[in-house]
Design a protein around this motif. Structure first.
Motif, PDB file in Angstrom:
ATOM      1  N   ASN A  78       0.833  -1.183   0.000  1.00  0.00           N
ATOM      2  CA  ASN A  78       0.000   0.000   0.000  1.00  0.00           C
ATOM      3  C   ASN A  78       0.875   1.243   0.000  1.00  0.00           C
ATOM      4  OD1 ASN A  78      -2.974  -0.764   0.324  1.00  0.00           O
ATOM      5  ND2 ASN A  78      -1.941  -2.109   1.767  1.00  0.00           N
ATOM      6  N   GLY A  79       0.552   2.171  -0.860  1.00  0.00           N
ATOM      7  CA  GLY A  79       1.399   3.326  -1.074  1.00  0.00           C
ATOM      8  C   GLY A  79       1.357   4.306   0.088  1.00  0.00           C
ATOM      9  N   ASP A  80       2.457   4.987   0.281  1.00  0.00           N
ATOM     10  CA  ASP A  80       2.520   6.050   1.276  1.00  0.00           C
ATOM     11  C   ASP A  80       2.153   7.363   0.598  1.00  0.00           C
ATOM     12  OD1 ASP A  80       3.450   4.181   3.132  1.00  0.00           O
ATOM     13  OD2 ASP A  80       5.510   4.450   2.457  1.00  0.00           O
ATOM     14  N   GLU A  81       1.275   8.109   1.208  1.00  0.00           N
ATOM     15  CA  GLU A  81       0.782   9.369   0.654  1.00  0.00           C
ATOM     16  C   GLU A  81       1.586  10.514   1.255  1.00  0.00           C
ATOM     17  OE1 GLU A  81      -0.932  12.229  -1.358  1.00  0.00           O
ATOM     18  OE2 GLU A  81      -1.337  10.107  -1.770  1.00  0.00           O
ATOM     19  N   LEU A  82       2.602  10.968   0.520  1.00  0.00           N
ATOM     20  CA  LEU A  82       3.517  11.983   1.020  1.00  0.00           C
ATOM     21  C   LEU A  82       3.406  13.241   0.163  1.00  0.00           C
ATOM     22  CD1 LEU A  82       6.685   9.733   1.501  1.00  0.00           C
ATOM     23  CD2 LEU A  82       4.822  10.147   3.116  1.00  0.00           C
ATOM     24  N   ALA A  83       3.377  14.408   0.809  1.00  0.00           N
ATOM     25  CA  ALA A  83       3.250  15.643   0.040  1.00  0.00           C
ATOM     26  C   ALA A  83       3.813  16.828   0.796  1.00  0.00           C
ATOM     27  CB  ALA A  83       1.781  15.900  -0.310  1.00  0.00           C
ATOM     28  N   LEU A  84       4.455  17.709   0.050  1.00  0.00           N
ATOM     29  CA  LEU A  84       4.802  19.047   0.499  1.00  0.00           C
ATOM     30  C   LEU A  84       4.019  19.994  -0.403  1.00  0.00           C
ATOM     31  CD1 LEU A  84       8.675  18.609   0.714  1.00  0.00           C
ATOM     32  CD2 LEU A  84       7.107  18.685   2.652  1.00  0.00           C
ATOM     33  N   THR A  85       3.253  20.891   0.179  1.00  0.00           N
ATOM     34  CA  THR A  85       2.356  21.704  -0.634  1.00  0.00           C
ATOM     35  C   THR A  85       2.185  23.103  -0.045  1.00  0.00           C
ATOM     36  OG1 THR A  85       0.106  21.867  -1.525  1.00  0.00           O
ATOM     37  CG2 THR A  85       0.363  20.759   0.606  1.00  0.00           C
ATOM     38  N   PHE A  86       1.947  24.064  -0.924  1.00  0.00           N
ATOM     39  CA  PHE A  86       1.645  25.420  -0.488  1.00  0.00           C
ATOM     40  C   PHE A  86       0.139  25.611  -0.284  1.00  0.00           C
ATOM     41  CE2 PHE A  86       5.832  25.858  -2.315  1.00  0.00           C
ATOM     42  CZ  PHE A  86       6.453  26.796  -1.503  1.00  0.00           C
ATOM     43  N   ASP A  87      -0.633  24.576  -0.609  1.00  0.00           N
ATOM     44  CA  ASP A  87      -2.085  24.648  -0.454  1.00  0.00           C
ATOM     45  C   ASP A  87      -2.505  24.344   0.983  1.00  0.00           C
ATOM     46  OD1 ASP A  87      -2.348  25.181  -3.177  1.00  0.00           O
ATOM     47  OD2 ASP A  87      -2.442  23.030  -3.666  1.00  0.00           O
ATOM     48  N   LYS A  88      -3.681  24.795   1.347  1.00  0.00           N
ATOM     49  CA  LYS A  88      -4.241  24.490   2.657  1.00  0.00           C
ATOM     50  C   LYS A  88      -4.444  22.979   2.774  1.00  0.00           C
ATOM     51  CE  LYS A  88      -8.017  25.835   5.773  1.00  0.00           C
ATOM     52  NZ  LYS A  88      -9.219  26.707   5.926  1.00  0.00           N
ATOM     53  N   LEU A  89      -4.054  22.407   3.913  1.00  0.00           N
ATOM     54  CA  LEU A  89      -4.142  20.963   4.098  1.00  0.00           C
ATOM     55  C   LEU A  89      -5.581  20.539   4.385  1.00  0.00           C
ATOM     56  CD1 LEU A  89      -0.941  20.230   6.233  1.00  0.00           C
ATOM     57  CD2 LEU A  89      -1.205  20.266   3.743  1.00  0.00           C
ATOM     58  N   ASP A  90      -5.969  19.408   3.790  1.00  0.00           N
ATOM     59  CA  ASP A  90      -7.314  18.866   3.958  1.00  0.00           C
ATOM     60  C   ASP A  90      -7.216  17.610   4.819  1.00  0.00           C
ATOM     61  OD1 ASP A  90      -9.817  17.618   3.688  1.00  0.00           O
ATOM     62  OD2 ASP A  90     -10.108  18.418   1.667  1.00  0.00           O
ATOM     63  N   VAL A  91      -7.534  17.748   6.092  1.00  0.00           N
ATOM     64  CA  VAL A  91      -7.402  16.632   7.038  1.00  0.00           C
ATOM     65  C   VAL A  91      -8.326  15.488   6.662  1.00  0.00           C
ATOM     66  CG1 VAL A  91      -7.591  15.940   9.457  1.00  0.00           C
ATOM     67  CG2 VAL A  91      -6.726  18.218   8.878  1.00  0.00           C
ATOM     68  N   GLY A  92      -9.569  15.802   6.321  1.00  0.00           N
ATOM     69  CA  GLY A  92     -10.534  14.768   5.980  1.00  0.00           C
ATOM     70  C   GLY A  92     -10.140  13.987   4.748  1.00  0.00           C
ATOM     71  N   ALA A  93      -9.583  14.679   3.756  1.00  0.00           N
ATOM     72  CA  ALA A  93      -9.178  13.997   2.527  1.00  0.00           C
ATOM     73  C   ALA A  93      -8.054  13.007   2.792  1.00  0.00           C
ATOM     74  CB  ALA A  93      -8.750  15.019   1.477  1.00  0.00           C
ATOM     75  N   LEU A  94      -7.077  13.399   3.625  1.00  0.00           N
ATOM     76  CA  LEU A  94      -5.977  12.483   3.934  1.00  0.00           C
ATOM     77  C   LEU A  94      -6.482  11.301   4.740  1.00  0.00           C
ATOM     78  CD1 LEU A  94      -3.003  11.901   3.610  1.00  0.00           C
ATOM     79  CD2 LEU A  94      -2.556  13.209   5.689  1.00  0.00           C
ATOM     80  N   ASN A  95      -7.405  11.543   5.655  1.00  0.00           N
ATOM     81  CA  ASN A  95      -8.022  10.447   6.410  1.00  0.00           C
ATOM     82  C   ASN A  95      -8.643   9.433   5.459  1.00  0.00           C
ATOM     83  OD1 ASN A  95      -9.319   9.520   9.215  1.00  0.00           O
ATOM     84  ND2 ASN A  95     -10.910   9.453   7.657  1.00  0.00           N
ATOM     85  N   ASP A  96      -9.376   9.925   4.465  1.00  0.00           N
ATOM     86  CA  ASP A  96     -10.023   9.031   3.505  1.00  0.00           C
ATOM     87  C   ASP A  96      -9.000   8.276   2.664  1.00  0.00           C
ATOM     88  OD1 ASP A  96     -12.460   9.909   4.416  1.00  0.00           O
ATOM     89  OD2 ASP A  96     -12.802  11.305   2.759  1.00  0.00           O
ATOM     90  N   GLN A  97      -7.880   8.928   2.354  1.00  0.00           N
ATOM     91  CA  GLN A  97      -6.870   8.287   1.513  1.00  0.00           C
ATOM     92  C   GLN A  97      -6.196   7.118   2.220  1.00  0.00           C
ATOM     93  OE1 GLN A  97      -4.934  12.157   0.397  1.00  0.00           O
ATOM     94  NE2 GLN A  97      -4.744  11.184  -1.590  1.00  0.00           N
ATOM     95  N   VAL A  98      -5.986   7.215   3.525  1.00  0.00           N
ATOM     96  CA  VAL A  98      -5.281   6.138   4.230  1.00  0.00           C
ATOM     97  C   VAL A  98      -6.232   5.076   4.784  1.00  0.00           C
ATOM     98  CG1 VAL A  98      -3.426   7.725   4.839  1.00  0.00           C
ATOM     99  CG2 VAL A  98      -5.204   7.227   6.514  1.00  0.00           C
ATOM    100  N   ALA A  99      -7.517   5.364   4.841  1.00  0.00           N
ATOM    101  CA  ALA A  99      -8.480   4.369   5.338  1.00  0.00           C
ATOM    102  C   ALA A  99      -8.454   3.134   4.436  1.00  0.00           C
ATOM    103  CB  ALA A  99      -9.878   4.977   5.383  1.00  0.00           C
ATOM    104  N   HIS A 100      -8.681   1.978   5.043  1.00  0.00           N
ATOM    105  CA  HIS A 100      -8.646   0.725   4.283  1.00  0.00           C
ATOM    106  C   HIS A 100      -9.671  -0.240   4.849  1.00  0.00           C
ATOM    107  CE1 HIS A 100      -7.036  -3.102   2.679  1.00  0.00           C
ATOM    108  NE2 HIS A 100      -6.571  -2.349   1.702  1.00  0.00           N
ATOM    109  N   GLU A 101     -10.210  -1.074   3.966  1.00  0.00           N
ATOM    110  CA  GLU A 101     -11.264  -2.013   4.375  1.00  0.00           C
ATOM    111  C   GLU A 101     -10.833  -2.955   5.482  1.00  0.00           C
ATOM    112  OE1 GLU A 101     -10.127  -1.517   1.363  1.00  0.00           O
ATOM    113  OE2 GLU A 101     -11.757  -1.081  -0.055  1.00  0.00           O
ATOM    114  N   SER A 102      -9.538  -3.263   5.538  1.00  0.00           N
ATOM    115  CA  SER A 102      -9.037  -4.223   6.528  1.00  0.00           C
ATOM    116  C   SER A 102      -8.720  -3.581   7.871  1.00  0.00           C
ATOM    117  CB  SER A 102      -7.778  -4.909   5.988  1.00  0.00           C
ATOM    118  OG  SER A 102      -6.715  -3.981   5.870  1.00  0.00           O
ATOM    119  N   CYS A 103      -8.868  -2.271   7.958  1.00  0.00           N
ATOM    120  CA  CYS A 103      -8.427  -1.544   9.151  1.00  0.00           C
ATOM    121  C   CYS A 103      -9.595  -1.061  10.003  1.00  0.00           C
ATOM    122  CB  CYS A 103      -7.580  -0.336   8.747  1.00  0.00           C
ATOM    123  SG  CYS A 103      -6.019  -0.798   7.975  1.00  0.00           S
TER     124      CYS A 103
END
Length: 233
Positions: A78-103
Motif C-alpha cells: 500500500n502506497g505512502d501518501e507523502l506531500a509538500l504543498t503550499f495549499d491548505k491541508l485537507d485533514v478529511g481527505a488524507l483520512n479518507d486516503q489512508v483508510a482501508h477495508e481491513s483496518c
C-alpha cells in the motif's frame, strides 16, 4: 479474494497513455493482489483505461524502475501518501486516503499554528524545505514505521510550505492499521522523527507592530543546539 488482499496504488500516466486514459496525470487504482505478474498488472491497467490499442507500446514502471521482464512477479505494498504543498491541508481527505477495508483504526496528528509563543503574539508561521531531501527522508521514515509496526497498512504525511495562519494545519499525519494500538504508537513516533530529521524550517512572525520574526529550531532535530547539548558524552 478478500478485500484485504487488494492494494490501492497511485498510477502516473504520461504522453499518449495520459491522453487516451483521459486523466490529468495521476489516478488511484486498486490492484487485486499484492503479488502480481507485471503482464497481468499491465493488462488490468490497459483494460481499465482504454489503452489496449497501444498495449505493446506501454512501458510499465514500479517504484521508479522499469519492469523490463513482464513475466516477473512484483510485490506491491500500500502506497505512502507523502506531500509538500503550499495549499491548505485537507485533514478529511488524507483520512479518507489512508483508510482501508481491513483496518479498524485511522490515527491522526494535526499540527496547527498557535497564536502565542513565550508571551509573544504569533500571527502566522512560514515554512520552507529542501523538498527533494524532505520527501526522501519521509520515505525512509515510512519504511522505519513499517519495520516497527508491520501491521500498519497506509501512511499519509502532508506538510504545508509557505505561510500558515493561526489555527490552520502545518502538518497532518494519518496512519491506518487493523487495531488502534499500532496506528496510535506509529503516529506518535512519526511526528517525533519527522521533527528530528526532515529538512523543513519554520519562521514565526509576531504581531508586535514592528513586523519582527524569528526562525525557530525544533529541539528534537539532530542539528539543534539543544539536541547536541543533550547528547554530549
Amino acid at each position: 479474494m478478500s478485500s484485504s488482499d487488494s492494494v490501492r496504488v497511485k498510477l502516473l500516466f504520461f504522453a499518449k497513455s495520459r491522453e487516451l486514459a483521459g486523466v490529468s496525470g495521476t489516478d488511484d487504482f486498486v490492484v487485486p493482489h499484492a503479488e502480481i505478474k507485471c503482464s497481468e498488472l499491465l493488462d488490468l491497467i490497459c483494460n481499465r483505461y482504454n489503452l489496449s490499442i497501444i498495449r505493446n507500446n506501454v512501458i510499465l514502471a514500479h517504484n521508479e524502475q522499469y519492469c523490463a521482464d513482464l513475466s516477473e512477479t512484483i510485490r506491491i505494498r500500500n502506497g505512502d501518501e507523502l506531500a509538500l504543498t503550499f495549499d491548505k491541508l485537507d485533514v478529511g481527505a488524507l483520512n479518507d486516503q489512508v483508510a482501508h477495508e481491513s483496518c479498524g483504526a485511522v490515527s491522526l496528528f494535526v499540527g496547527t499554528t498557535r497564536d502565542n509563543f513565550e508571551g509573544k503574539t504569533v500571527v502566522l508561521l512560514e515554512y520552507e524545505a529542501y523538498e527533494a531531501m524532505a520527501i526522501k527522508t519521509m520515505n525512509l521514515l515510512c519504511e522505519e514505521v513499517r519495520a516497527r509496526w508491520p501491521d500498519v497498512v497506509n501512511i499519509g504525511i502532508h506538510h504545508r510550505l509557505g505561510t500558515v495562519p493561526v489555527k490552520e494545519a502545518s502538518v497532518v499525519i494519518a496512519i491506518s492499521s487493523p487495531h488502534r494500538k499500532s496506528s496510535l504508537e506509529a503516529v506518535h513516533f512519526t511526528i517525533d522523527e519527522l521533527k528530528k530529521s526532515v529538512p523543513v524550517w519554520k519562521k514565526e512572525l509576531y504581531g508586535d507592530g514592528e513586523g519582527s520574526s524569528e526562525w525557530k529550531e525544533n529541539s528534537e532535530c539532530t542539528w539543534s543546539k539543544k539536541h547536541k547539548d543533550n547528547h554530549i558524552l
